[in-house]
Design a protein around this motif. Structure first.
Motif, mmCIF file in Angstrom:
data_model
loop_
_atom_site.group_PDB
_atom_site.id
_atom_site.type_symbol
_atom_site.label_atom_id
_atom_site.label_comp_id
_atom_site.label_asym_id
_atom_site.label_seq_id
_atom_site.Cartn_x
_atom_site.Cartn_y
_atom_site.Cartn_z
ATOM 1 N N SER A 160 1.737 11.708 -10.404
ATOM 2 C CA SER A 160 1.018 12.982 -10.501
ATOM 3 C C SER A 160 1.875 14.181 -10.118
ATOM 4 O O SER A 160 1.851 15.197 -10.814
ATOM 5 N N GLU A 161 2.635 14.081 -9.051
ATOM 6 C CA GLU A 161 3.359 15.247 -8.547
ATOM 7 C C GLU A 161 4.732 15.455 -9.181
ATOM 8 O O GLU A 161 5.172 16.591 -9.327
ATOM 9 N N ILE A 162 5.409 14.385 -9.546
ATOM 10 C CA ILE A 162 6.748 14.507 -10.120
ATOM 11 C C ILE A 162 6.703 14.427 -11.644
ATOM 12 O O ILE A 162 7.268 15.271 -12.334
ATOM 13 N N ARG A 163 5.998 13.436 -12.164
ATOM 14 C CA ARG A 163 5.892 13.289 -13.627
ATOM 15 C C ARG A 163 4.853 14.234 -14.229
ATOM 16 O O ARG A 163 4.853 14.464 -15.423
ATOM 17 N N GLY A 164 3.949 14.758 -13.402
ATOM 18 C CA GLY A 164 2.971 15.729 -13.874
ATOM 19 C C GLY A 164 1.773 15.140 -14.594
ATOM 20 O O GLY A 164 1.076 15.849 -15.323
ATOM 21 N N PHE A 165 1.494 13.839 -14.395
ATOM 22 C CA PHE A 165 0.339 13.207 -15.032
ATOM 23 C C PHE A 165 -0.926 13.591 -14.263
ATOM 24 O O PHE A 165 -1.006 13.386 -13.053
ATOM 25 N N THR A 166 -1.901 14.117 -14.975
ATOM 26 C CA THR A 166 -3.176 14.464 -14.339
ATOM 27 C C THR A 166 -4.020 13.211 -14.203
ATOM 28 O O THR A 166 -4.305 12.546 -15.197
ATOM 29 N N PRO A 167 -4.437 12.861 -12.978
ATOM 30 C CA PRO A 167 -5.245 11.647 -12.787
ATOM 31 C C PRO A 167 -6.646 11.808 -13.393
ATOM 32 O O PRO A 167 -7.253 12.870 -13.290
ATOM 33 N N CYS A 168 -7.121 10.741 -14.001
ATOM 34 C CA CYS A 168 -8.494 10.725 -14.511
ATOM 35 C C CYS A 168 -9.439 10.419 -13.346
ATOM 36 O O CYS A 168 -9.001 10.177 -12.216
ATOM 37 N N SER A 218 0.823 -1.212 0.000
ATOM 38 C CA SER A 218 0.000 0.000 0.000
ATOM 39 C C SER A 218 0.858 1.263 0.000
ATOM 40 O O SER A 218 0.506 2.256 -0.650
ATOM 41 N N ILE A 219 1.972 1.224 0.702
ATOM 42 C CA ILE A 219 2.894 2.373 0.723
ATOM 43 C C ILE A 219 3.498 2.591 -0.664
ATOM 44 O O ILE A 219 3.559 3.716 -1.162
ATOM 45 N N VAL A 220 3.969 1.524 -1.292
ATOM 46 C CA VAL A 220 4.564 1.629 -2.627
ATOM 47 C C VAL A 220 3.528 2.147 -3.636
ATOM 48 O O VAL A 220 3.823 3.012 -4.465
ATOM 49 N N ALA A 221 2.290 1.642 -3.557
ATOM 50 C CA ALA A 221 1.233 2.085 -4.467
ATOM 51 C C ALA A 221 0.903 3.564 -4.247
ATOM 52 O O ALA A 221 0.733 4.321 -5.204
ATOM 53 N N THR A 222 0.824 3.970 -3.001
ATOM 54 C CA THR A 222 0.529 5.369 -2.684
ATOM 55 C C THR A 222 1.638 6.283 -3.175
ATOM 56 O O THR A 222 1.384 7.295 -3.840
ATOM 57 N N VAL A 237 -9.966 -3.776 5.810
ATOM 58 C CA VAL A 237 -9.118 -3.670 4.620
ATOM 59 C C VAL A 237 -9.743 -4.357 3.407
ATOM 60 O O VAL A 237 -9.719 -3.807 2.304
ATOM 61 N N LEU A 238 -10.298 -5.535 3.602
ATOM 62 C CA LEU A 238 -10.834 -6.291 2.460
ATOM 63 C C LEU A 238 -11.891 -5.539 1.650
ATOM 64 O O LEU A 238 -11.811 -5.557 0.414
ATOM 65 N N PRO A 239 -12.861 -4.872 2.262
ATOM 66 C CA PRO A 239 -13.816 -4.138 1.414
ATOM 67 C C PRO A 239 -13.149 -3.074 0.540
ATOM 68 O O PRO A 239 -13.466 -2.939 -0.638
ATOM 69 N N LEU A 240 -12.205 -2.335 1.111
ATOM 70 C CA LEU A 240 -11.502 -1.311 0.333
ATOM 71 C C LEU A 240 -10.674 -1.929 -0.790
ATOM 72 O O LEU A 240 -10.678 -1.443 -1.925
ATOM 73 N N SER A 241 -9.953 -2.997 -0.476
ATOM 74 C CA SER A 241 -9.087 -3.601 -1.496
ATOM 75 C C SER A 241 -9.884 -4.306 -2.588
ATOM 76 O O SER A 241 -9.505 -4.262 -3.757
ATOM 77 N N ILE A 242 -10.991 -4.914 -2.242
ATOM 78 C CA ILE A 242 -11.796 -5.604 -3.257
ATOM 79 C C ILE A 242 -12.509 -4.598 -4.162
ATOM 80 O O ILE A 242 -12.543 -4.775 -5.386
ATOM 81 N N ILE A 243 -13.043 -3.529 -3.581
ATOM 82 C CA ILE A 243 -13.660 -2.491 -4.413
ATOM 83 C C ILE A 243 -12.599 -1.836 -5.302
ATOM 84 O O ILE A 243 -12.820 -1.597 -6.486
ATOM 85 N N ARG A 260 -7.288 6.032 -5.892
ATOM 86 C CA ARG A 260 -6.533 6.701 -4.828
ATOM 87 C C ARG A 260 -7.347 6.771 -3.541
ATOM 88 O O ARG A 260 -6.815 6.569 -2.453
ATOM 89 N N ILE A 261 -8.636 7.108 -3.685
ATOM 90 C CA ILE A 261 -9.510 7.202 -2.512
ATOM 91 C C ILE A 261 -9.549 5.874 -1.767
ATOM 92 O O ILE A 261 -9.668 5.843 -0.540
ATOM 93 N N LEU A 262 -9.426 4.785 -2.479
ATOM 94 C CA LEU A 262 -9.452 3.464 -1.862
ATOM 95 C C LEU A 262 -8.070 3.010 -1.380
ATOM 96 O O LEU A 262 -7.969 2.265 -0.405
ATOM 97 N N MET A 263 -6.996 3.439 -2.033
ATOM 98 C CA MET A 263 -5.645 2.989 -1.669
ATOM 99 C C MET A 263 -5.034 3.801 -0.523
ATOM 100 O O MET A 263 -4.425 3.232 0.392
ATOM 101 N N TYR A 264 -5.167 5.111 -0.541
ATOM 102 C CA TYR A 264 -4.482 5.942 0.450
ATOM 103 C C TYR A 264 -4.854 5.591 1.888
ATOM 104 O O TYR A 264 -3.968 5.504 2.740
ATOM 105 N N PRO A 265 -6.140 5.370 2.188
ATOM 106 C CA PRO A 265 -6.461 4.970 3.566
ATOM 107 C C PRO A 265 -5.860 3.625 3.946
ATOM 108 O O PRO A 265 -5.553 3.399 5.121
ATOM 109 N N LEU A 266 -5.676 2.749 2.965
ATOM 110 C CA LEU A 266 -5.078 1.440 3.262
ATOM 111 C C LEU A 266 -3.663 1.596 3.810
ATOM 112 O O LEU A 266 -3.261 0.848 4.703
#
Length: 139
Positions: A28-36, A17-21, A68-74, A43-49
Motif C-alpha cells: 500500500s505505501e510503497i507500491r501504491g496499491f489501494t486496499p479493498c 506476523s511481522i512479515v505479513a504486516t 491469537v487463535l481467534p484472530l488468526s482463524i477469523i 489488516r485489522i486482524l493481522m496487525y495486532p498479531l
C-alpha cells in the motif's frame, strides 16, 4: 525436527506476523496499491498479531494462544473468502463490497495463482498451525 519447531513456534508465528504486516504496508505505501474492504479486515486482524506475538515472544508467554487463535482463524476465513472472490467466478458474483476498490480485483498475480489475499491466507494458516503446536503452559 517437530520438537525443535514446537520450541520456537511462538517466535516463528511472530516472525510470520511481522512479515505479513510489513508486506501489506509495502504493497500500500510503497507500491501504491489501494486496499479493498476485505484487505482492510485482514489488516485489522493481522496487525495486532504482530504486537501481541511480539510481546508474548519477549515474555516467552505461550498462554497467548487463546488470544491469537481467534484472530488468526477469523483472518484465515476472511482471506480464504477473498481469494475465492478473486479466483472462482461463482464467488465473484457474490461480491457485495462495491465502494472503492473491488475485492475481486487483483494487483498481483504471481505464477498465475499467488495474489495478496493468498499471501494473507498463507500467513494466517502458518500462525494458526504454529499456535496449535505451541504448548499452552510456560515450560
Amino acid at each position: 525436527m517437530m520438537a525443535a519447531i514446537k520450541k520456537i513456534a511462538l517466535y516463528l508465528a511472530w516472525l510470520v506476523s511481522i512479515v505479513a504486516t510489513l508486506g501489506s504496508l509495502y504493497f500500500s505505501e510503497i507500491r501504491g496499491f489501494t486496499p479493498c474492504e476485505l484487505c482492510w479486515y485482514q489488516r485489522i486482524l493481522m496487525y495486532p498479531l504482530a504486537v501481541i506475538l511480539g510481546i508474548a515472544t519477549y515474555r516467552n508467554d505461550r498462554s497467548v494462544k487463546s488470544f491469537v487463535l481467534p484472530l488468526s482463524i477469523i483472518g484465515w476465513c476472511v482471506s480464504l473468502y477473498h481469494y475465492l472472490l478473486q479466483k472462482v467466478p461463482a464467488f465473484a458474483a457474490l461480491e457485495t463490497f462495491t465502494s472503492g476498490v473491488p475485492c475481486s480485483g487483483s494487483y498481483v498475480e504471481w505464477f498465475g495463482f499467488i495474489t495478496i489475499p493468498f499471501l494473507a491466507f498463507i500467513a494466517f494458516s502458518l500462525i494458526t498451525i504454529l499456535m496449535l503446536l505451541t504448548k499452552s503452559h510456560n515450560r
